[in-house]
Design a protein around this motif. Structure first.
Motif, PDB file in Angstrom:
ATOM      1  N   TRP A   1      -2.692  -0.558  11.097  1.00 17.82           N
ATOM      2  CA  TRP A   1      -3.776  -0.464  10.124  1.00 17.82           C
ATOM      3  C   TRP A   1      -3.377   0.631   9.139  1.00 17.82           C
TER       4      TRP A   1
ATOM      5  N   ALA B   1      -2.580   1.385   4.625  1.00 20.76           N
ATOM      6  CA  ALA B   1      -2.610   0.898   3.249  1.00 20.76           C
ATOM      7  C   ALA B   1      -1.211   0.526   2.770  1.00 20.76           C
TER       8      ALA B   1
ATOM      9  N   MET C   1      -2.639  -3.874   2.414  1.00 16.39           N
ATOM     10  CA  MET C   1      -4.062  -3.684   2.167  1.00 16.39           C
ATOM     11  C   MET C   1      -4.240  -2.740   0.996  1.00 16.39           C
TER      12      MET C   1
ATOM     13  N   LEU D   1      -6.912  -0.291  -0.009  1.00 15.09           N
ATOM     14  CA  LEU D   1      -8.105   0.378   0.513  1.00 15.09           C
ATOM     15  C   LEU D   1      -8.484   1.517  -0.424  1.00 15.09           C
TER      16      LEU D   1
ATOM     17  N   TRP E   1     -12.463  -4.149  -0.733  1.00 12.89           N
ATOM     18  CA  TRP E   1     -11.058  -3.896  -0.410  1.00 12.89           C
ATOM     19  C   TRP E   1     -10.347  -5.231  -0.309  1.00 12.89           C
ATOM     20  N   GLU E   2      -9.015  -5.188  -0.361  1.00 12.40           N
ATOM     21  CA  GLU E   2      -8.245  -6.427  -0.390  1.00 12.40           C
ATOM     22  C   GLU E   2      -7.128  -6.417   0.643  1.00 12.40           C
ATOM     23  N   LEU E   3      -6.795  -7.606   1.097  1.00  9.92           N
ATOM     24  CA  LEU E   3      -5.718  -7.826   2.044  1.00  9.92           C
ATOM     25  C   LEU E   3      -4.900  -9.010   1.536  1.00  9.92           C
TER      26      LEU E   3
END
Length: 149
Positions: free
Chosen positions: A91, A93, A109, A111, A119-121
């Motif tokens: 986990w 960024a 990601m 964040l 937020w985006e993935l």
């Protein structure tokens, strides 16, 4: 970012572009992050996947798990695992990778600092079985403020 900041409900919108045949799929739904008694965070998604010829319900469950001392060394101290406990990725960024059979998932990601409202993935997946790009945006549901009477 500490994933405990994500606890609650999020809307998600996902776009999947299949590079083999040019198909585009979209999914919309709800993601819930819930702190479990064992210290993990349950990440559940429920939604609908659509494409020009139809649609189908989709679900998935992942977990965010604190790393044990001497673990794999995620910068955040957390890892993403599949529902059955298999490791997925740190986990973080930064860029992450996951080998699924002979297919390589390369993702990242975005964040934001501070309290997240979105937020985006994203993932780029290549291999003998898969060739697609998947982008997901998570956002807090719109909350209507009601003035007192």
């Amino acid at each position: 970012m500490d994933p405990l900041r994500l606890v609650g409900t999020w809307d998600f919108r996902r776009e999947v572009q299949d590079h083999r045949d040019g198909s585009v799929y979209t999914a919309r739904g709800e993601a819930t992050f819930r702190a479990e008694d064992d210290g993990r965070i349950r990440w559940t998604e429920n939604g609908t996947l659509t494409w020009p010829a139809g649609s189908t319900p989709v679900t998935r469950t992942l977990f965010l798990v604190r790393e044990e001392p001497g673990g794999l060394g995620s910068p955040s101290g957390w890892r993403v695992t599949f529902e059955d406990g298999r490791d997925f990725h740190p986990w973080t960024a930064g860029a992450v990778e996951h080998l699924c059979g002979r297919d390589l998932y390369q993702g990242g990601m975005a964040l934001p600092p501070g309290p997240p409202r979105s937020w985006e993935l994203s993932w780029r997946v290549r291999g003998p079985e898969k060739d697609y790009t998947m982008r997901t945006r998570y956002s807090r549901p719109f909350e209507v403020e009601v003035a007192p009477l």
